[in-house]
Design a protein around this motif. Sequence first.
Motif: not given
Length: 361
Positions: A293-316
């Motif tokens: 049930g936490a994934c809704g907000v967690i994944e929005i926050a992670l998306y915002a973090h990745c855009q701000q940091q301009k960094n996202y790692t794709l799974a291997d």
Amino acid sequence: MTLRSVYLNASEVMCAAIGAEANNYVVTNEKETVAFKSFTDEVTSRDFDTILAHFDQLLLPLFTRLALSSDELANTSLFLGSTSLDISAVNVGANDELWLSTTNKINTALVARYGLHELEFTFSTACTASANACLYATRLIAQNKIDNALVIGCEFYNPLTVEGFTSLDLISQTGLATFATGRSGLVLGEGLAALYLSASASKQCQFKLLGGASACDTYSLTMTQEDGSHIAQVITDALEQTDLIATDIDAIKVHGTATLGNDEAECNALTKIFTENKPPIIAFKPFTGHTLGACGVIEIALYAHCQQQKNYTLADYAKQGNDLMWPFYQNNDFSPINTVLLNYFGFGGNNAALVMQRYKA
């Protein structure tokens, strides 16, 4: 009715690290070792005081960054979504009598702790809980019912959840591989995150929440229809609610639990909707695990973090591009993405879709 814009002014998140595919492990009652994603080194049940301490760690930096006054906090309504709430802190009496708390125990404590508005809401709609919390907070702000919302998603390790998913044979022994044809199930995770939504934009605002849709699929008591028809309808409703069409979507944050039926249903839905274009997908669960049930907000926050940091790692497994059900977003910078669809689908057939757009002051 003229609807107001809703701005995501700040976010904070505590979960397993993006880019690190290593797992923690826990042992079930049957002495089976299963993977589990934690934001701490030791996976353990937490008492209620420890749970509140985690919220301090999450929320105090957010309040400081926004420089919220006591009056502003008093004008902020709490929307919290979780599957298991504070069940890890439940006490068992000497006679094996189970003591259960009220569903809004966390909310009541947080309202008093931080001086929030007395209007508070708890959502527990399986894996869509905090996504629905975000959706309803957005609607109330847009309709001028409230001005500010603190939206929280939280999920803490507890043996009951692990034992339940293990008994259903849904836990993967090799790792969570969203939208891979060779996927073998999910890995559970824990975490918490918070979004601060307002009717006005702060200087650090990156996104507008345009809205979305949520509905229940009556196909089954446990899952949504695998042909994707109900998910497709929810996505269609979300696009209509936000005055968008499929070709406006630049990327899709998939729910992507990596269970056989769930990924199949979501992929079938995307195929029905995106007939002219095929927006690339983004998946966080290979790193965070499924935080329910936490994934809704967690994944929005992670998306915002990745855009701000301009960094996202794709799974291997997704870097190769082979044996994938849908193409993944290959760039490590989210700034080229303007409008993103965020999908969440829950146990019991509750499905939700949100739409978020980059904001330029």
